[in-house]
Write a protein that holds these residues in place. Structure first.
Motif: not given
Length: 334
Positions: A221, A225, A229, A276, A279-280, A282-283
């Protein structure tokens, strides 16, 4: 009211442990270490050994004489911090600065918060950023690969591809013209470029990530991410003006993107718990990295981006929580 029933022991154990995972990370970093020795020779060995030994020693001394606790240096976490710190340093940096960075990484970044698992920031990056801010000249003098094999302090230095492109674009030169002054994408992927010891060889870092994924030391993840991104953000900018912005592949293969995404952003203690949230997180790292690279004064931004998102991890964990074991979805009333 439904109750969660927990059966008595014995319970099934996954076999994971801190020591097993830390030594797994060390094993995953072996290809990158081998690549750094191949490209930088003596300097890479000196920096790596000094950093690892200093981190292990400082952790032992702090636990024994300050915290009055049993030493935990055998769990491998201090060695991982030392290796990652070395991978973020030029291979011609003086020994004294390596020792200072190790003291900051372990003393301030890790042990001041209580030790392993309680540090809110990645310890190796705390040491690296401290050195970058305090000793900018020594931290931005990058040895030239191959030419630096037989040298240490007096190694031949040169600009990194990121610096060449950053300065060239700022001067109004088109990206297509600057590509003639930097290695090809294949050479960037293989590690034929200036930079810190552990960030140059993308192929070696990918091998390490593959090993960690197979052994389930990390999940996909955060790395996906971060890389995704950065690729999307820089891709949009490059498509909008190919001459004013570097290509996504250039951004992914240069600097510390792969090292940071695979081995530093995935630090257990300083990254979110939920998928989740990862992911946030990493972005966020990817977006901040691109913003610093393009609009900031530094050509690189991965270290700062990871530390900034480390600070947001508690907030992410608070609002994006994993499903509780045994929890049933709420039934909406008609």
């Amino acid at each position: 009211m439904n109750k969660l029933i927990v059966s008595p022991s014995p319970h099934v154990h996954s076999g994971d442990s801190v020591q097993k995972n830390m030594y797994g990370v060390l094993l995953a970093l072996v290809p990158a270490l081998a690549a750094s020795v191949w490209f930088f020779g003596l300097g890479a060995l000196i920096v790596t050994l000094t950093s690892v030994l200093a981190c292990v020693l400082f952790e032992h001394l702090i636990q024994k004489y300050l915290l009055k606790k049993p030493s935990t240096i055998m769990d491998g976490s201090a060695a991982v911090t030392g290796l990652l710190l070395a991978f973020n340093l030029p291979t011609n940096i003086p020994l004294g600065l390596i020792i200072i960075g190790a003291a900051i990484a372990i003393g301030m970044g890790k042990m001041s918060f209580g030790g392993l698992g309680q540090n809110p920031f990645n310890p190796a990056l705390v040491g690296r950023v401290f050195l970058l801010i305090s000793f900018p000249v020594q931290m931005t003098s990058w040895p030239v690969p191959i030419a630096a094999r037989g040298a240490y302090i007096d190694a031949v230095t040169g600009p990194t591809p990121l610096s060449v492109v950053k300065e060239g674009l700022a001067a109004g030169r088109p990206f297509s013209e600057l590509t003639a002054e930097i290695p090809s994408y294949l050479n960037l992927f293989m590690g034929q470029m200036g930079g810190s010891a552990g960030e140059v060889a993308g192929v070696a870092l990918l091998l390490g990530l593959g090993y960690m994924l197979i052994k389930k030391i990390v999940t996909w993840h955060i790395p996906v991410a971060v890389v995704g991104s950065i690729a999307v953000f820089t891709g949009v900018l490059h498509l909008s003006d190919p001459q004013a912005y570097a290509s996504p592949l250039f951004h992914l293969l240069t600097g510390g993107v792969l090292l940071g995404a695979f081995f530093m952003a995935t630090d257990y203690a300083s990254s979110p718990m939920s998928k989740r949230g990862m992911l946030l997180y990493g972005a966020g790292i990817g977006i901040i990295t691109v913003l610093i690279r393009i609009y900031g004064s530094y050509p690189e931004g991965v270290s700062f981006a990871i530390l900034i998102m480390n600070a947001f991890t508690p907030l992410i964990d608070k609002y994006i929580k994993p499903k509780r074991f045994g929890e049933k979805p709420a039934v909406q009333k008609a």
